[in-house]
Design an enzyme around this catalytic site. Structure first.
Site, short mmCIF file in Angstrom:
data_model
loop_
_atom_site.label_atom_id
_atom_site.label_comp_id
_atom_site.label_asym_id
_atom_site.label_seq_id
_atom_site.Cartn_x
_atom_site.Cartn_y
_atom_site.Cartn_z
N GLY B 53 -88.93 -31.18 -13.09
CA GLY B 53 -88.98 -30.62 -11.75
C GLY B 53 -89.03 -31.71 -10.71
O GLY B 53 -89.38 -32.85 -11.01
N SER B 54 -88.67 -31.38 -9.48
CA SER B 54 -88.82 -32.33 -8.38
C SER B 54 -90.26 -32.30 -7.91
O SER B 54 -91.04 -31.44 -8.31
CB SER B 54 -87.87 -31.97 -7.24
OG SER B 54 -86.55 -32.14 -7.67
N GLY B 55 -90.60 -33.24 -7.02
CA GLY B 55 -91.97 -33.29 -6.52
C GLY B 55 -92.79 -34.39 -7.17
O GLY B 55 -93.96 -34.56 -6.87
N HIS B 56 -92.15 -35.14 -8.10
CA HIS B 56 -92.85 -36.22 -8.81
C HIS B 56 -92.36 -37.60 -8.38
O HIS B 56 -92.57 -38.57 -9.09
CB HIS B 56 -92.66 -36.07 -10.31
CG HIS B 56 -93.03 -34.74 -10.84
ND1 HIS B 56 -94.28 -34.22 -10.63
CD2 HIS B 56 -92.34 -33.80 -11.54
CE1 HIS B 56 -94.34 -33.01 -11.20
NE2 HIS B 56 -93.17 -32.74 -11.74
N LYS B 104 -90.74 -34.12 -21.24
CA LYS B 104 -92.19 -33.93 -21.21
C LYS B 104 -92.51 -32.54 -21.78
O LYS B 104 -91.73 -31.62 -21.64
CB LYS B 104 -92.71 -34.08 -19.78
CG LYS B 104 -92.70 -35.54 -19.35
CD LYS B 104 -93.18 -35.77 -17.93
CE LYS B 104 -92.19 -35.33 -16.88
NZ LYS B 104 -90.79 -35.71 -17.09
N ASP B 109 -89.24 -27.34 -19.70
CA ASP B 109 -88.46 -28.56 -19.95
C ASP B 109 -87.95 -28.57 -21.39
O ASP B 109 -86.78 -28.85 -21.64
CB ASP B 109 -89.32 -29.80 -19.69
CG ASP B 109 -89.53 -30.04 -18.20
OD1 ASP B 109 -88.53 -30.13 -17.47
OD2 ASP B 109 -90.70 -30.12 -17.75
N HIS B 218 -98.28 -30.88 -11.68
CA HIS B 218 -97.61 -29.79 -10.97
C HIS B 218 -98.54 -29.06 -10.04
O HIS B 218 -98.31 -27.94 -9.65
CB HIS B 218 -97.01 -28.79 -11.95
CG HIS B 218 -96.05 -29.42 -12.87
ND1 HIS B 218 -96.42 -29.91 -14.08
CD2 HIS B 218 -94.74 -29.69 -12.73
CE1 HIS B 218 -95.37 -30.45 -14.68
NE2 HIS B 218 -94.35 -30.34 -13.87
#
Lengths: 211, 336
Positions: B53-56, B104, B109, B218
């Site tokens: 996911g994005s945001g990392h 991960k 995922d 998350h």
């Protein structure tokens, strides 16, 4: 019980609008034990499905369902994308070539959807997932339904789905992100179990002619 | 929600566009949320693909480059990328020597990467996959999803990337990646929640004097909520669980990663590092190499995670190899 192509299309459109309406509710459920995206993801996926429907409207029900599955897989992401996507693809494969479904087709379709879900997610009943809502519905379809009217069957699957969805609340999550919370996952509904119930409700409403 | 954005639905797309504008050494694959190393196909090597996911940020695009990743796939915020996007990443960098997917351990995922690898194999591309599960906060059991993967992932990118750069085979690259995973443990904590742009409000509530311990990346709640403590006590909580888990013993040599979750000042990360190193010394654990920065964030969450990698000669050598990525640069520049 029969279900024609137009009804299938209507069911899907109604599922899309119910996902839109419940976007925030599902996301709220998910923020308690997951990562706060289930409603957003399902809404994005079904919006894409509705845009895709005109391309397949004149095809058989199998093709329509498989296309929905592929669209969900490529737009939802997360865990629910591959899970619901696989479920719809398996359901579609089961009714290839059909323009109208009878009760046996519908039973097979639900069974195949559950098989797809389990194959992809490897969850069992009691793990606090979508499988908890769908399994008892499939089991009900396996029983002899000869003496029941269509409406009775449709009402029964909705109430079975609702009860099983509600029964996920006290469970300890064993799959997915909620399982990381161990004891803290108890006391919350599983967002996937809820979205699955919402779909079954829309399915029944269209076939009963009330939606 | 106060954020520098235009449209919550467009954050991933606009971020990726802005990222390649800033860094000409990475390229976006047309029409996909996939970033790749410029001219990576010219190199005859096993390719490494990671994502999530994005945001990392800076993970994962920030680790594309010499000695680490060839491609990174971005999903929506905190949502796994879809199989078609992952497949595109695999195809975009394929050199014919196969690809290692670094995943991960989150159900989404795992499932999406699994579907993508099935699709790539149908296209004749050899695929191997490793699953990272470094988070000791999560109970590991055969009846559950197991442990999630967090910031220790960066070590796996580094180790496997160095091996791939040497021209090793896919199975060799996978072997060292798995070895790193087997010797890797992490744990995180947070002082505040983050806000997912499309949701618009904080994911969890937390009082001014509380902290979440054992949380993931998350914004999901941790395994326990406790009263705020000093850096030394936070370090002790995290290091104790990490050390006892592997276990790390006196005489072991480790690499340390002190990772910021998005809005923790470097000052605090360095203070945490000091406390962690004090604890290691007390336990007779030798810190061979230390990384302190933001590597895998959780949007604007305040907090940190600690990762420890137990080293042997092979892992040490691979860790020391040069890297030239947006974020991690060491040992001089190496051009593609």
């Amino acid at each position: 019980m029969n279900c024609n192509k137009e009804q299938v299309i209507n069911i899907i459109k109604n599922i899309a609008s119910t996902m839109e309406k419940n976007k925030e509710y599902l996301t709220e459920l998910d923020s308690a034990i997951g990562d706060a995206d289930h409603g957003i993801n399902m809404n994005r996926g079904f919006k894409a499905v509705v845009e895709k429907l005109p391309e397949v409207e004149d095809k058989c029900i199998g093709t329509i369902l498989k296309t929905i599955g592929m669209t969900l897989v490529s737009t939802v992401g997360g865990a629910s994308g591959p899970l619901y996507g696989t479920a719809f693809m398996y359901a579609g494969r089961e009714v290839t070539g059909e323009k109208e479904l009878d009760l046996t087709d519908i039973k097979n379709l639900f069974r195949a959807a559950l098989e797809g879900l389990v194959k992809r997610g490897k969850a069992k009943p009691g793990d606090k997932t979508i499988v908890d809502t769908l399994t008892p519905v499939v089991d009900y379809f396996k029983s002899s339904l000869d003496e029941k009217t269509d409406n009775e069957i449709l009402e029964e699957i909705v109430s079975i789905a609702k009860e099983s969805m509600e029964a996920t609340k006290p469970l300890l999550a064993k799959k997915g992100r909620a399982s990381f919370l161990k004891e803290r996952s108890k006391g919350h509904l599983d967002p996937g179990a809820v979205s699955c119930y919402l779909m079954i409700k829309e399915f029944a409403a269209v076939l009963k002619g009330v939606a | 929600m106060k954020k520098i954005i235009n449209d919550p639905e467009q954050v991933v797309d606009e971020m990726l566009t802005g990222m390649v504008m800033a860094h000409p050494e990475i390229v976006r694959v047309n029409g996909f949320n996939v970033l790749i190393r410029k001219e990576s196909k010219k190199k005859d090597k096993v390719t490494l693909i990671s994502g999530g996911g994005s945001g990392h940020e800076p993970a994962h695009g920030g680790f594309i480059g010499y000695g680490m990743l060839d491609a990174a796939v971005s999903g929506e915020v905190f949502t796994s990328p879809t199989p078609d996007q992952i497949l595109e990443a695999i195809k975009a960098v394929d050199t014919g020597k196969g690809s290692l997917l670094i995943v991960k351990n989150y159900s989404g995922d795992v499932m999406n990467f699994e579907m993508a690898s099935e699709m790539a194999e149908m296209d004749g591309i050899e695929i191997e996959q490793v699953i990272i599960n470094d988070d000791v906060a999560v109970e590991d059991s055969t009846y559950t999803t197991g442990r999630r993967g967090i910031a220790g992932t960066i070590f796996v990118h580094k180790i496997a990337g160095a091996m791939a750069e040497k021209g090793a085979s896919l199975s060799e690259v996978k072997r060292v990646a798995q070895k790193a995973i087997n010797n890797l443990r992490s744990k995180g904590m947070a002082l505040t929640s983050c806000t997912v742009p499309s949701v618009g409000k904080p994911t969890f509530e937390i009082a001014e004097d509380e902290m979440e311990v054992g949380l993931g990346i998350h914004g999901e709640p941790g395994v326990e909520k406790i009263k705020i403590k000093s850096a030394a006590e936070i370090a002790e909580n995290l290091v104790d669980s990490i050390v006892e888990d592997l276990p790390f013993k006196s005489g072991d040599e480790v690499a340390l990663l002190i990772n910021g979750l998005g809005s923790t000042p470097l000052m605090e990360l360095y203070i945490l590092n000091k406390s962690v190193q004090d604890l290691c010394r007390k336990r007779g654990i030798k810190v061979y190499k230390t990384y302190v920065d933001e590597y895998m964030t959780s949007l604007e969450m305040a907090g940190a995670s600690i990762s420890m990698l137990k080293l042997d000669d092979e892992l040490k050598e691979l860790l020391d190899e040069p890297a030239d990525t947006l974020v991690l640069k060491q040992g001089g520049k190496k051009d593609d």
